[in-house]
Design a protein around this motif. Sequence first.
Motif, PDB file in Angstrom:
ATOM      1  N   ALA A  51      54.382  15.103  48.648  1.00 14.79           N
ATOM      2  CA  ALA A  51      55.462  15.093  49.649  1.00 14.79           C
ATOM      3  C   ALA A  51      55.891  13.657  49.941  1.00 14.79           C
ATOM      4  N   LEU A  52      54.915  12.775  50.103  1.00 18.26           N
ATOM      5  CA  LEU A  52      55.246  11.359  50.334  1.00 18.26           C
ATOM      6  C   LEU A  52      56.027  10.806  49.148  1.00 18.26           C
ATOM      7  N   SER A  53      55.536  11.098  47.950  1.00 15.27           N
ATOM      8  CA  SER A  53      56.186  10.591  46.743  1.00 15.27           C
ATOM      9  C   SER A  53      57.635  11.081  46.646  1.00 15.27           C
ATOM     10  N   LEU A  54      57.882  12.306  47.056  1.00 16.96           N
ATOM     11  CA  LEU A  54      59.241  12.857  46.967  1.00 16.96           C
ATOM     12  C   LEU A  54      60.210  12.093  47.869  1.00 16.96           C
ATOM     13  N   THR A  55      59.685  11.524  48.953  1.00 17.85           N
ATOM     14  CA  THR A  55      60.571  10.787  49.865  1.00 17.85           C
ATOM     15  C   THR A  55      60.749   9.318  49.437  1.00 17.85           C
ATOM     16  N   PHE A  56      59.875   8.838  48.566  1.00 21.66           N
ATOM     17  CA  PHE A  56      59.873   7.398  48.269  1.00 21.66           C
ATOM     18  C   PHE A  56      61.118   6.866  47.538  1.00 21.66           C
ATOM     19  N   GLU A  60      62.883   4.200  49.668  1.00 23.84           N
ATOM     20  CA  GLU A  60      62.688   2.773  49.370  1.00 23.84           C
ATOM     21  C   GLU A  60      63.993   2.108  48.932  1.00 23.84           C
ATOM     22  N   ARG A  61      64.880   2.882  48.325  1.00 27.94           N
ATOM     23  CA  ARG A  61      66.208   2.320  48.027  1.00 27.94           C
ATOM     24  C   ARG A  61      66.956   2.038  49.343  1.00 27.94           C
ATOM     25  N   SER A 117      67.858  16.821  49.288  1.00 25.60           N
ATOM     26  CA  SER A 117      68.038  16.772  50.740  1.00 25.60           C
ATOM     27  C   SER A 117      67.649  15.396  51.297  1.00 25.60           C
ATOM     28  N   GLU A 118      66.639  14.752  50.685  1.00 23.95           N
ATOM     29  CA  GLU A 118      66.288  13.379  51.087  1.00 23.95           C
ATOM     30  C   GLU A 118      67.472  12.439  50.845  1.00 23.95           C
ATOM     31  N   TYR A 119      68.101  12.611  49.674  1.00 23.49           N
ATOM     32  CA  TYR A 119      69.243  11.768  49.331  1.00 23.49           C
ATOM     33  C   TYR A 119      70.361  11.934  50.373  1.00 23.49           C
ATOM     34  N   ALA A 120      70.653  13.190  50.721  1.00 22.50           N
ATOM     35  CA  ALA A 120      71.727  13.459  51.683  1.00 22.50           C
ATOM     36  C   ALA A 120      71.397  12.852  53.046  1.00 22.50           C
ATOM     37  N   LYS A 121      70.159  12.962  53.459  1.00 24.88           N
ATOM     38  CA  LYS A 121      69.750  12.403  54.759  1.00 24.88           C
ATOM     39  C   LYS A 121      69.937  10.888  54.792  1.00 24.88           C
ATOM     40  N   VAL A 122      69.495  10.238  53.722  1.00 21.70           N
ATOM     41  CA  VAL A 122      69.605   8.779  53.657  1.00 21.70           C
ATOM     42  C   VAL A 122      71.079   8.351  53.699  1.00 21.70           C
TER      43      VAL A 122
END
Length: 281
Positions: A51-56, A60-61, A117-122
């Motif tokens: 899960a952590l890796s999926l958000t990295f 990090e970008r 979804s992480e991309y959209a949030k960022v």
Amino acid sequence: MQSAVSTLDVKKSSFGTHRQNITVRRPEFNFDQLPKYYFNNNPLLSHLLTALSLTFPNGERFFVHAVRNVRDQVKAKDLQADVSAFIGQEAMHSHAHEDFNDFAKRIGLDVQPIIDSEYAKVEQIKEILSDKQQLAVTCALEHFTAIIAQYLLEHKDFHEQLHPDAARLWMWHALEETEHKAVAFDVYKEVFDDEVVRKRTMRIITTTFLSRIGFITAKLLINDKKGRLQFKQHWNAFQQLSQLAKALLPVYLDYYKTDFHPNQHDSDAIADEWRGRLFAS
Ligand SMILES: [Fe+2]
Ligand SMILES: [Fe+2]
């Protein structure tokens, strides 16, 4: 592991704090032989790290983006050099965790919707928040990564449970998080130095970050028929996590002190040890 490509040895910043070496490295990893439960055959803890890796990669970008937004306002030359090294390290982490996330896809975990979804949030955060708020978010998350990284480096009962192919990735990343832990913070101090926003942002990020990681972990576990029924392993995971939380609480709370600086958490000796273990030629 492959050796360093550039080294910036900065001992003093404009704030008189002691800095560690910040080295940009390009290690290569191979996750072909990695088992699904790469953390001591434990589904919950393996999914938590995944899960952590999926958000990295997206996260990090975003850190790089937040620091780059304001780097032209950084006057201190030492700090400019550190910013370059910080950007280099985070870029390498994003690439390596993209490879790791491909491993998660290969073993059948449904991770693409989470990454999207992480991309959209960022992207949303970049649009809504000011430069100061974006950098304060980065400082808060860098504090989390730094204290978790130091714990991982210092506790062999924790990192020795990782499969060797996963350990190379996570220990390299942990080492570099401790090397650059003060960079975003020093940029924030030089450009904004707003303590109210820094502390308030940490309160918000604590809730959103922990609930997001909890949510992703639960999602991976619920969709994993074999893993979700391993109750003995879950009990073991909860015990290890409560130990981790107990150890990290005081260092987490240090962030709310007005005179806080990341280098007050001395990680020089443990970072030296791991530089030797991972990169001694
Ligand atoms: Fe990183
Ligand atoms: Fe970082």
